[in-house]
Design an enzyme around this catalytic site. Structure first.
Site, PDB file in Angstrom:
ATOM      1  N   CYS A  35       0.848  -1.272  -0.147  1.00 11.40           N
ATOM      2  CA  CYS A  35       0.071  -0.107   0.024  1.00 11.40           C
ATOM      3  C   CYS A  35       0.841   1.214   0.191  1.00 11.40           C
ATOM      4  O   CYS A  35       1.703   1.320   0.824  1.00 11.40           O
ATOM      5  CB  CYS A  35      -0.758   0.060   1.094  1.00 11.40           C
ATOM      6  N   CYS A  38       0.673   3.295   3.443  1.00 12.14           N
ATOM      7  CA  CYS A  38       1.153   2.762   4.689  1.00 12.14           C
ATOM      8  C   CYS A  38       2.619   3.559   5.123  1.00 12.14           C
ATOM      9  O   CYS A  38       3.162   3.818   3.867  1.00 12.14           O
ATOM     10  CB  CYS A  38       1.326   1.336   4.625  1.00 12.14           C
ATOM     11  N   HIS A  74      -3.905   1.046   8.130  1.00 19.10           N
ATOM     12  CA  HIS A  74      -4.376   0.693   6.663  1.00 19.10           C
ATOM     13  C   HIS A  74      -5.822   0.213   7.227  1.00 19.10           C
ATOM     14  O   HIS A  74      -6.606   0.595   6.172  1.00 19.10           O
ATOM     15  CB  HIS A  74      -3.540  -0.392   6.312  1.00 19.10           C
ATOM     16  N   ASN A 114     -13.951   9.415  -1.147  1.00 20.59           N
ATOM     17  CA  ASN A 114     -15.084   8.422  -1.708  1.00 20.59           C
ATOM     18  C   ASN A 114     -14.578   7.307  -0.854  1.00 20.59           C
ATOM     19  O   ASN A 114     -13.451   6.710  -0.691  1.00 20.59           O
ATOM     20  CB  ASN A 114     -14.592   8.309  -3.214  1.00 20.59           C
ATOM     21  N   HIS A 125      -6.871   2.223   2.103  1.00 21.23           N
ATOM     22  CA  HIS A 125      -6.509   2.835   3.179  1.00 21.23           C
ATOM     23  C   HIS A 125      -7.114   4.251   3.271  1.00 21.23           C
ATOM     24  O   HIS A 125      -7.355   4.990   2.448  1.00 21.23           O
ATOM     25  CB  HIS A 125      -4.742   3.332   2.894  1.00 21.23           C
ATOM     26  N   HIS A 127      -8.313   7.615   3.531  1.00 24.55           N
ATOM     27  CA  HIS A 127      -7.743   8.822   2.847  1.00 24.55           C
ATOM     28  C   HIS A 127      -9.029   9.644   2.219  1.00 24.55           C
ATOM     29  O   HIS A 127     -10.067   9.080   1.930  1.00 24.55           O
ATOM     30  CB  HIS A 127      -6.728   8.663   1.789  1.00 24.55           C
ATOM     31  N   GLN A 129      -9.466  13.663  -0.378  1.00 26.10           N
ATOM     32  CA  GLN A 129      -8.630  14.499  -1.342  1.00 26.10           C
ATOM     33  C   GLN A 129      -9.273  15.784  -1.035  1.00 26.10           C
ATOM     34  O   GLN A 129     -10.380  16.067  -0.401  1.00 26.10           O
ATOM     35  CB  GLN A 129      -8.967  13.770  -2.839  1.00 26.10           C
TER      36      GLN A 129
END
Length: 298
Positions: A35, A38, A74, A114, A125, A127, A129
């Site tokens: 990933c 990570c 993660h 999303n 993972h 996150h 934007q």
């Protein structure tokens, strides 16, 4: 400017704007190993609590697209960050809003997430934007010009909870079953404004997103975005920061699709009564970190 990326194109029939970004076809799609988010990965070589960096596959040129990592864990859920962890994410959102909004070529900063493959997340993972637009996009502009946001008038049967200055509720006319809206009672125009209760926002997000996962006893895929005051230098006296959370499941494992009649007609049909949705969400325990520490006012 990239040869595969230009400014927005206008469809003269629908009046919709579209960026054509052929370069994004090559971005990774849910890698099973290594990933990049990570610690020690491509995008996070060093330890971190929260982190931002430029998107390697941006939707717009000019360093307008950023990634935000919520946690080095993660497999964590946003609500599992607790209020303190969520507050670090909110503070980073505010920091990047201020930095990007200070640019002369940025008129609007959109924070969004999303969550889940159904929502288009290509890496699991945790996150989100941030996009920094050269103009105010049509959806927030329509809200600013024609919309009315009055959290102090939300009826009790649609209210899900209150955390500090922030209310969480199911809107009166939702597009998505179990849709949530979050807004402060104070007239805080954006995340940067000192009137914005960031602790309250963090607690409201932790609690609301936990309830969505508890609803069907499975991770709820969703689209989340924050609307706030444009950074174009205009006054925008009616602007108030608020959060939209659009869950994609209408029943356990059953996705709600916005299909042809809704897309073609522009009128939506929600299969779940919003008051019933709010009652179901209120009946759930919410996130333990909120329930045991920062108990929601009801």
């Amino acid at each position: 400017m990239s040869p595969t990326m230009g400014g927005p194109r206008l469809d003269h029939l629908t009046r919709r704007r579209t960026y054509v970004v052929g370069s994004r076809q090559g971005r990774p799609n849910r890698p099973s190993t290594d990933c990049p988010f990570c610690v020690g990965g491509l995008e996070a070589p060093d330890p971190y609590d929260v982190r931002w960096f430029p998107n390697r596959w941006p939707a717009m040129d000019g360093d307008r697209c950023e990634m935000v990592l919520y946690t080095p864990e993660h497999d964590a859920e946003f609500w599992a960050l607790g209020v303190d962890g969520a507050r670090r994410v909110v503070d980073l959102w505010a920091e990047r809003t201020a930095a990007l909004g200070a640019r002369d070529d940025v008129e609007y900063v959109l924070v969004f997430e999303n969550r889940g493959a159904e929502a288009g997340a290509t890496i699991p993972h945790p996150h989100g934007q941030i996009y920094a637009y050269p103009e105010v996009p049509p959806v927030p502009l329509r809200e600013l010009v024609d919309g009315v946001l009055l959290p102090d008038r939300v009826p009790d049967d649609l209210l899900v909870g209150r955390h500090g200055d922030w209310l969480t509720w199911v809107p009166h006319a939702p597009t998505w079953p179990y849709e949530l809206r979050l807004a402060p009672l104070a007239e805080a125009p954006d995340l940067v404004d000192p009137r914005c209760d960031r602790d309250g926002l963090a607690a409201a997000l932790v609690d609301g997103l936990a309830r969505l996962d508890q609803l069907f006893d499975e991770p709820m895929p969703y689209m989340l975005w924050i609307h706030q005051r444009p950074t174009d230098g205009r006054d925008w006296p009616g602007a108030r920061v608020h959060v939209h959370v659009n869950p994609l499941h209408r029943a356990p494992g059953v996705q709600r699709y916005v299909a042809a009649a809704e897309q073609g007609g522009g009128v939506h049909f929600d299969p779940v009564d919003p008051a019933a949705a709010a009652a179901q969400l209120r009946a759930l325990p919410g996130a333990p970190a909120v329930r045991d520490g920062d108990r929601a006012e009801r």
